[in-house]
Design an enzyme around this catalytic site. Structure first.
Site, mmCIF file in Angstrom:
data_model
loop_
_atom_site.group_PDB
_atom_site.id
_atom_site.type_symbol
_atom_site.label_atom_id
_atom_site.label_comp_id
_atom_site.label_asym_id
_atom_site.label_seq_id
_atom_site.Cartn_x
_atom_site.Cartn_y
_atom_site.Cartn_z
ATOM 1 N N GLU A 65 -9.729 -2.296 5.466
ATOM 2 C CA GLU A 65 -10.366 -2.125 6.764
ATOM 3 C C GLU A 65 -11.565 -3.079 6.872
ATOM 4 O O GLU A 65 -12.037 -3.613 5.851
ATOM 5 C CB GLU A 65 -10.841 -0.676 6.908
ATOM 6 C CG GLU A 65 -9.726 0.378 6.780
ATOM 7 C CD GLU A 65 -8.832 0.485 8.016
ATOM 8 O OE1 GLU A 65 -8.902 -0.382 8.913
ATOM 9 O OE2 GLU A 65 -8.062 1.464 8.086
ATOM 10 N N ASP A 122 0.804 -1.215 0.000
ATOM 11 C CA ASP A 122 0.000 0.000 0.000
ATOM 12 C C ASP A 122 0.840 1.269 0.000
ATOM 13 O O ASP A 122 2.054 1.237 0.212
ATOM 14 C CB ASP A 122 -0.964 -0.012 1.196
ATOM 15 C CG ASP A 122 -0.331 -0.559 2.476
ATOM 16 O OD1 ASP A 122 0.904 -0.529 2.591
ATOM 17 O OD2 ASP A 122 -1.074 -1.008 3.358
ATOM 18 N N HIS A 140 -7.275 -5.473 10.235
ATOM 19 C CA HIS A 140 -7.038 -5.145 8.828
ATOM 20 C C HIS A 140 -5.725 -5.737 8.312
ATOM 21 O O HIS A 140 -4.792 -5.978 9.081
ATOM 22 C CB HIS A 140 -7.151 -3.636 8.561
ATOM 23 C CG HIS A 140 -6.004 -2.787 9.040
ATOM 24 N ND1 HIS A 140 -6.168 -1.494 9.462
ATOM 25 C CD2 HIS A 140 -4.665 -3.027 9.138
ATOM 26 C CE1 HIS A 140 -4.999 -0.975 9.788
ATOM 27 N NE2 HIS A 140 -4.072 -1.889 9.602
ATOM 28 N N ASN A 184 -7.586 -3.796 14.493
ATOM 29 C CA ASN A 184 -8.969 -4.096 14.090
ATOM 30 C C ASN A 184 -9.039 -5.248 13.085
ATOM 31 O O ASN A 184 -10.085 -5.491 12.496
ATOM 32 C CB ASN A 184 -9.641 -2.840 13.508
ATOM 33 C CG ASN A 184 -8.966 -2.361 12.222
ATOM 34 O OD1 ASN A 184 -8.000 -2.959 11.771
ATOM 35 N ND2 ASN A 184 -9.471 -1.282 11.650
#
Ligand code: F6R
Length: 240
Positions: free
Chosen positions: A142, A66, A137, A135
């Site tokens: 996400e 990314d 990801h 979380n």
């Protein structure tokens, strides 16, 4: 699925670096998928050490997961800059063999397509390194990201933006979007190593490995991949 529970961050870094070394030894022309963040820093340090001892990176190709939208490659918080500082400048990889989505591209959709095409032309990723968000990801995918997603423009969640704020001078400077390989792009890798360290990752690791396979926990999709290794330290394995 292999789960390797090791003592601490250093052992996690060494174990993952050894897997990468094995991959390069088997095929010096391997295609590696790479991550940024705090988790892989130790792996990059160890790989640089292996290079000083003779490991050759000249034939390797890499694709990063990314990049932030709107940051030029030389921006100190860009992932291109991170990779340059922490890894590429320390080994003999050819700059033209290192690929990171271009977050400063004029046409972001075209950039995403170009990136997917480049990975396909390289023959796909042999070994993908991943970290995991608290979380769940992976990449910047996400919770809620479709399992069929490919490289795309993603809106960062408020919690991710706040996590990143400490690296930027003012709140306005914090990127709100990124380009990220999708879940499908990641799952196409032939083998995957996910690393996690620290108690703040324990819930995410537990949900990814023991919970249902659901887009609410993006890393849970890895339960469906035939060649995944989780390398987690004791603190991150605390809830397993
Ligand atoms: C980084 C990336 C992210 C991180 C994750 C964990 O390229 O794709 O998914 O791996 O946010 O970040 P750290 O390692 O900083 O805890």
């Amino acid at each position: 699925m292999k789960i390797l529970v090791v003592a601490d961050y250093e052992s996690m870094s060494n174990a993952a670096a050894q897997i990468v070394q094995g991959q390069i030894a088997r095929d010096p022309r391997s295609v590696l998928g790479l991550a940024t963040g705090s988790t892989p820093l130790g792996v990059y340090k160890t790989l640089a050490e292996y290079h000083r001892q003779g490991l050759d990176f000249a034939e390797l190709t890499t694709f990063n997961l990314d990049e932030y939208v709107g940051l030029a490659a030389d921006h100190p918080q860009s992932y291109r800059h991170y990779m340059q500082e922490n890894f590429f400048s320390k080994v003999n990889i050819r700059p033209e063999n290192t690929h990171i989505p271009n977050g400063a591209a004029q046409d972001l959709q075209a950039e995403c397509l170009r990136y997917e095409q480049l990975m396909a032309e390289a023959g796909g990723i042999d070994l993908q390194l991943l970290g995991i968000g608290s979380n769940g990801h992976i990449g910047f995918n996400e919770p809620g990201t479709a399992f069929g997603s490919q490289t795309q423009v993603v809106d960062l969640t408020e919690s991710t933006i706040q996590d990143n704020a400490r690296f930027f001078a003012t709140p306005q400077d914090v990127p709100t979007q990124a380009l990220s390989m999708g879940i499908k792009s990641i799952m196409q890798a032939k083998a995957i190593v996910l690393m996690a360290s620290g108690a703040n990752k324990a819930d995410a690791v537990h949900a990814a490995l023991r919970g249902p396979v659901t887009p609410h926990v993006p890393a849970s999709v890895l339960q469906l991949h035939p060649f995944v290794t989780f390398v987690v330290d004791q603190a991150a394995a605390g809830r397993l």
